[in-house]
Write an enzyme that holds these catalytic residues in place. Structure first.
Site, PDB file in Angstrom:
ATOM      1  N   LYS A  44      17.444  33.517  31.878  1.00 11.24           N
ATOM      2  CA  LYS A  44      17.163  32.600  32.885  1.00 11.24           C
ATOM      3  C   LYS A  44      18.067  31.423  32.844  1.00 11.24           C
ATOM      4  CE  LYS A  44      13.060  33.171  30.580  1.00 11.24           C
ATOM      5  NZ  LYS A  44      12.078  33.331  31.934  1.00 11.24           N
ATOM      6  N   ARG A  45      17.982  30.425  33.523  1.00 12.31           N
ATOM      7  CA  ARG A  45      18.636  29.026  33.312  1.00 12.31           C
ATOM      8  C   ARG A  45      18.565  28.730  31.930  1.00 12.31           C
ATOM      9  NH1 ARG A  45      21.953  27.054  37.568  1.00 12.31           N
ATOM     10  NH2 ARG A  45      22.378  25.639  36.098  1.00 12.31           N
ATOM     11  N   LYS A  58       9.508  40.707  36.959  1.00  9.48           N
ATOM     12  CA  LYS A  58      10.508  41.515  37.118  1.00  9.48           C
ATOM     13  C   LYS A  58      10.481  42.712  36.078  1.00  9.48           C
ATOM     14  CE  LYS A  58      13.083  38.612  39.898  1.00  9.48           C
ATOM     15  NZ  LYS A  58      14.134  37.687  40.094  1.00  9.48           N
ATOM     16  N   LYS A 101      12.573  25.876  28.495  1.00  2.68           N
ATOM     17  CA  LYS A 101      12.471  27.372  28.636  1.00  2.68           C
ATOM     18  C   LYS A 101      12.575  27.878  27.100  1.00  2.68           C
ATOM     19  CE  LYS A 101      14.259  27.900  33.242  1.00  2.68           C
ATOM     20  NZ  LYS A 101      13.266  28.450  34.010  1.00  2.68           N
ATOM     21  N   HIS A 123       7.924  23.160  43.371  1.00  3.70           N
ATOM     22  CA  HIS A 123       8.046  24.189  42.288  1.00  3.70           C
ATOM     23  C   HIS A 123       8.273  23.757  40.788  1.00  3.70           C
ATOM     24  CE1 HIS A 123       9.649  27.472  44.986  1.00  3.70           C
ATOM     25  NE2 HIS A 123       9.493  26.454  45.906  1.00  3.70           N
ATOM     26  N   THR A 166       9.652  34.097  37.589  1.00  4.87           N
ATOM     27  CA  THR A 166       9.576  35.156  38.392  1.00  4.87           C
ATOM     28  C   THR A 166      10.296  36.214  37.543  1.00  4.87           C
ATOM     29  OG1 THR A 166      11.411  34.420  39.558  1.00  4.87           O
ATOM     30  CG2 THR A 166       9.361  34.213  40.702  1.00  4.87           C
TER      31      THR A 166
HETATM   32  C1  F58 Z   1      11.881  27.287  39.836  1.00  2.00           C
HETATM   33  N1  F58 Z   1      12.452  26.083  40.246  1.00  2.00           N
HETATM   34  C2  F58 Z   1      10.623  26.877  38.625  1.00  2.00           C
HETATM   35  N2  F58 Z   1      14.415  24.880  40.378  1.00  2.00           N
HETATM   36  O1  F58 Z   1      11.326  26.300  37.505  1.00  2.00           O
HETATM   37  C3  F58 Z   1      10.080  28.483  38.335  1.00  2.00           C
HETATM   38  O2  F58 Z   1       9.061  28.258  37.403  1.00  2.00           O
HETATM   39  C4  F58 Z   1       9.489  29.104  39.770  1.00  2.00           C
HETATM   40  O3  F58 Z   1       9.365  30.409  39.108  1.00  2.00           O
HETATM   41  C5  F58 Z   1      10.735  29.080  40.687  1.00  2.00           C
HETATM   42  O4  F58 Z   1      11.340  28.012  41.029  1.00  2.00           O
HETATM   43  C6  F58 Z   1      10.323  29.696  41.855  1.00  2.00           C
HETATM   44  O5  F58 Z   1       9.057  29.086  42.323  1.00  2.00           O
HETATM   45  C7  F58 Z   1      13.947  26.198  40.482  1.00  2.00           C
HETATM   46  O6  F58 Z   1      14.484  27.434  40.228  1.00  2.00           O
HETATM   47  C8  F58 Z   1      15.737  24.721  40.700  1.00  2.00           C
HETATM   48  O7  F58 Z   1      16.671  25.536  40.579  1.00  2.00           O
HETATM   49  C9  F58 Z   1      16.266  23.460  41.164  1.00  2.00           C
HETATM   50  C10 F58 Z   1      17.099  23.311  42.350  1.00  2.00           C
HETATM   51  C11 F58 Z   1      17.848  22.043  42.598  1.00  2.00           C
HETATM   52  C12 F58 Z   1      18.245  21.517  41.502  1.00  2.00           C
HETATM   53  C13 F58 Z   1      17.388  21.427  40.372  1.00  2.00           C
HETATM   54  C14 F58 Z   1      16.897  22.745  40.081  1.00  2.00           C
END
Ligand code: F58
Length: 846
Positions: free
Chosen positions: A577-578, A692, A583, A384, A688
């Site tokens: 978003k985060r 939406k 971003k 990811h 994602t």
């Molecule tokens: C996200 N990753 C990607 N990671 O940033 C986003 O582009 C993508 O759409 C999504 O995955 C789904 O494929 C993501 O959310 C985390 O939250 C990690 C979790 C563990 C700690 C660091 C962040």
């Protein structure tokens, strides 16, 4: 009889009304009167509160329990049916699930919304108010966790025999409070009362070991012994499919110590802490989502969590494989991959690889080659991220301490991998050190989890075409030359149930009316049928009125949580978003600041020609991510100044939406008109929320990054406000910057200078702004190209302002955004995983 009274907003006395409804268990009825009886039955015979209380909170729990009754029925039938048919099953291993609320989704999928609304009316309550009582289950950080939850919905809807495995964190993602200082994190105990959806399976308990040592038996076999052993106890959450009986499980593990581990003698001797040491260590495992890992103990805890998930899940999977009807005690291990697919959601569950090897070899007696063959045919891995700092690496020292047997196995995998490359690909000799699983750098020896996943998995996938292409061309290029077919793309998707049908009923009804079918809910490609009506004045009028209703609802929400009043006639522009530098919320707010400054400089007449905007930004910053927190503070400070400036505040509002989560998204997205997906190209794997927003008829301003590329292809480039550098230009632009060749746009300089002038208060923004200055150095040199992209971003914003003035054209683009979003259903994504990775098929419960 003493009756506590509850008064709902309609002024009806709920307790008095409910007293007239009989209390009868009728778990499966679809009749509102009988559903009301069943709810009332739970109020009285599944008590959780003092008697005779029937306020919205009590009504929520009783309603949820009555919904659970019918889910349990479907759930048991599903379990039995899968057992009977014995199909191959998928097990999705994920450290995160962002489920949000369940009630609306469950009654929607069961198609009993109206019956429940009527039933609650009979009891003196409103369904909408009752659903608001539910706390979000936020067992995830962001996109990755929400993706897992959308996938579960699609797996059940597609009748696929597929389960989720995760951890039952007590404290999920923190609650974000905004104070004068900026973001403050507050623990959120989603289980404080209890979750009505989970069912504890007291018969499903597996031991999970940590630390200890490896014992070698006389026959050469090895066994992991000693250390500490905690128990993993299963909690199941039902996952109903849409309008199908199939109801899958999300199994969440909870860590427990047993009574034997409690030292009664020590306790009676007054040594309370040491008497319950293992109990407290077990409790730590599932205490919080993503414990801080700055310290060694934090790292060990996170690694413990990961291993706990993997070990418990695999023991469970193996047990079920052995208990299969057709297994009859004489199972063939070579059959295992024909019955089991394990999907790793990023590298967090990588330890499933050495754990499966260990279980097969040390517990089941298989040899290395056989165990490796089974493991590699079973496991697949989804990546990811391409951000190097997000690629997991674990200290070998910590791993040897916590998981000595697994480190032996990883060492052996590494060794065999090197031998294979040397034997078959002498041309790759110089690449071996970077392809290896173990990085033996004596300063800091680590295990590279992504490399272990790529070596062990039979399929590896990225989450959008551009992302998968980058993986193939860069991160994993050398592996592609060894295994040309291992790398795939599976573009992410979202569930149209939660993200359109249930969160936006107004628009859904219009879509169903114009398409003359509601089949689009499970066949999202049908939305293309709206294209032919995109210019139709009647559709446009209905579309506009649905959007306005949603904007008004959103405005009320913003007023309630922030006290800021926003104008539903202004352009609603949202970025949620985060918070992360890549971003580029900073680009957004710098743009807003520039807009504010220009508005200030205009005459009242000139202002009247502008497009009034409400810019909403929301998202959580990691607790230790200083620059992200400074961005949150800046957005809030800008909002305070702009919103209270009477000269311009009817043309611009800037709102920070606090505590962004799944439920907040369900209010924001339907009311959005423009949304920002503006990451530095090449850095957002997919995104994602872009899907939406687009699905809900919101136009996108964005870069050519992640799934934006595919969204733009689907909805048409004339309906997308594109700007910015492309992914392949980025390295060159960074180099130019380093060489001192970057010339900033005067508008960009003006915006930064305005902040430094103190226009937004006395907080010291210099450390944040300094990240945009200079040409090189740690945290400097504008790594994310905010300055480079600023002018084209502002131009794109201007195009959006202009386009908004042409109402018909905007509405057409909005309709075309929805019409072009069919590809982004998670049903499509999951069908592709099922066919191209898992090799599983539908197993519909009759
Ligand atoms: C996200 N990753 C990607 N990671 O940033 C986003 O582009 C993508 O759409 C999504 O995955 C789904 O494929 C993501 O959310 C985390 O939250 C990690 C979790 C563990 C700690 C660091 C962040």
């Amino acid at each position: 009889m003493a009756t506590a009274t509850a008064t709902n907003p309609n002024g009806t006395n709920a307790s008095a009304k409910s007293a007239k409804v009989p209390m009868v268990a009728q778990p499966l009825s679809n009749e509102p009167a009988e559903i009301a009886s069943n709810i009332n039955y739970h109020v009285h015979y599944s008590p959780h509160f003092s008697p005779f209380k029937f306020e919205p909170e009590q009504a929520f729990f009783a309603t949820a329990e009555s919904v659970r009754d019918r889910l349990v029925q479907h759930w048991d039938e599903t379990y039995l049916h899968y057992h009977k048919v014995d199909p191959k099953q998928t097990y999705y291993l994920s450290m995160e699930y962002l489920q949000g609320r369940t009630l609306t989704n469950a009654i929607g999928n069961l198609n009993v919304q109206n019956a429940y609304a009527d039933a609650l009316n009979k009891l003196g309550h409103e369904l909408e108010e009752i659903t608001e009582q539910e706390k979000d289950a936020a067992l995830g950080n962001g996109g990755l966790g929400r993706l897992a939850s959308c996938f579960l919905d699609s797996m059940a809807t597609l009748n696929l025999p597929a389960w989720g495995y995760g951890l039952r964190y007590k404290y999920g993602l923190f609650k974000q409070k905004i104070t004068k200082e900026g973001q403050e994190e507050v623990a959120e105990d989603w289980l404080e009362k209890f979750s009505p959806w989970e069912v504890v399976r007291h018969d499903l308990v597996f031991p999970v070991r940590f630390f200890g040592q490896v014992e070698v038996n006389p026959n050469g076999s090895r066994k992991w012994v000693g250390g500490e052993v905690v128990q993993a106890l299963a909690y199941d959450v039902p996952i109903p499919g849409y309008k199908t009986k199939n109801t899958n499980s999300l199994r969440l593990w909870e860590a427990k110590a047993s009574a034997q581990d409690f030292d009664l003698f020590q306790f009676n001797d007054g040594q309370y802490e040491s008497a319950a040491q293992l109990h407290s260590r077990a409790q730590q495992i599932c205490a919080v989502l993503y414990p801080g890992d700055a310290t060694e103990s934090g790292k060990i805890l996170r690694l413990k969590q990961q291993f706990f998930l993997c070990s418990a899940s695999l023991q469970d999977i193996i047990l079920r494989f052995k208990q299969r009807k057709s297994g009859k005690g004489s199972w063939q291990w070579s059959e295992f991959p024909n019955k089991v697919a394990v999907q790793l959601n990023d590298t967090h569950p990588t330890l499933a690889v050495p754990e499966l090897m260990r279980l097969l070899m040390d517990e089941e007696g298989l040899g290395w080659d056989e165990a490796w063959d089974v493991t590699t045919r079973t496991v697949a891995y989804t990546n990811h991220t391409v951000l190097p700092e997000a690629l997991e690496k674990w200290s070998q020292t910590i791993m040897w301490k916590l998981l000595p047997r697994h480190m032996e196995i990883i060492q052996e995998i590494d060794k065999r991998f090197i031998d294979m490359v040397r034997a078959t690909r002498s041309d790759l000799e110089s690449k071996i050190s970077s392809m290896r699983i173990l990085d033996d750098n004596p300063q800091k020896p680590v295990v590279r989890m992504a490399n272990l996943c790529v070596v062990a998995a039979h399929k590896v996938n990225g989450v959008a075409q551009l992302h998968s292409d980058i993986l193939k061309a860069e991160l994993f290029a050398d592996y592609v030359s060894i295994w040309p077919n291992k790398l795939q793309n599976k573009t992410n998707g979202i569930t149209p149930r939660r993200w359109l049908r249930f969160c936006n009923p107004e628009l859904s009804n219009i879509i169903t009316k114009w398409l003359k079918t509601d089949q689009w809910i499970t066949n999202l490609d049908l939305l293309v049928g709206l294209r032919q009506f995109a210019d139709n004045a009647d559709l446009q009028a209905e579309w506009a009125s649905a959007k306005m209703a949603n904007k008004k609802r959103l405005a009320q929400y913003i007023q309630r949580v922030t006290g800021v009043s926003i104008d539903p006639n202004s352009l609603f522009d949202i970025q949620v978003k985060r918070i992360h530098e890549y971003k580029r919320q900073l680009l957004n707010i710098l743009g807003a600041i520039y807009r504010y400054k220009k508005l200030k400089e205009m005459s009242p007449e000139e202002r009247k020609n502008t497009t009034p905007r409400t810019i909403m930004i929301g998202g959580k910053a990691f607790a230790t991510y200083t620059n992200a927190k400074r961005i949150v503070k800046l957005v809030n400070d800008v909002g305070d100044v702009v919103n209270s400036d009477p000269e311009v505040n009817s043309y611009l509002k800037v709102v920070f939406v606090p505590n962004y989560n799944v439920s907040v998204a369900e209010v924001l997205i339907p009311g959005s008109e423009l949304s920002q997906h503006i990451s530095t190209a090449g850095m957002e794997a997919s995104g994602t929320s872009n899907m939406k927003f687009s699905l809900n008829g919101c136009l996108i301003i964005g870069t050519l990054d992640g799934a934006n590329v595919e969204i733009r292809e689907e909805i048409g480039d004339e309906n997308f406000f594109l700007f910015g550098a492309t992914a392949d230009q980025v390295p060159g632009l960074r180099k130019e910057r380093e060489d001192g060749l970057f010339k900033p746009d005067p508008r960009f300089e003006e915006a930064k200078k305005f902040i430094r002038s103190g226009a937004f208060g006395s907080y010291d923004y210099n450390p944040l702004l300094d990240s945009l200055e200079g040409n090189s150095g740690y945290g400097r040199g504008d790594y994310f190209l905010v300055g480079y992209d600023f002018p084209s971003y502002m131009d794109a914003q201007e195009r959006a302002d202009k386009a908004y003035k042409d109402r018909k054209k905007w509405l057409k683009s909005s309709i075309l955004s929805t019409a072009g979003s069919g590809k982004f259903s998670s049903d499509r994504t999951i069908s592709q995983y099922a066919k191209e990775i898992w090799n599983i098929e539908e197993c519909r419960v009759p």
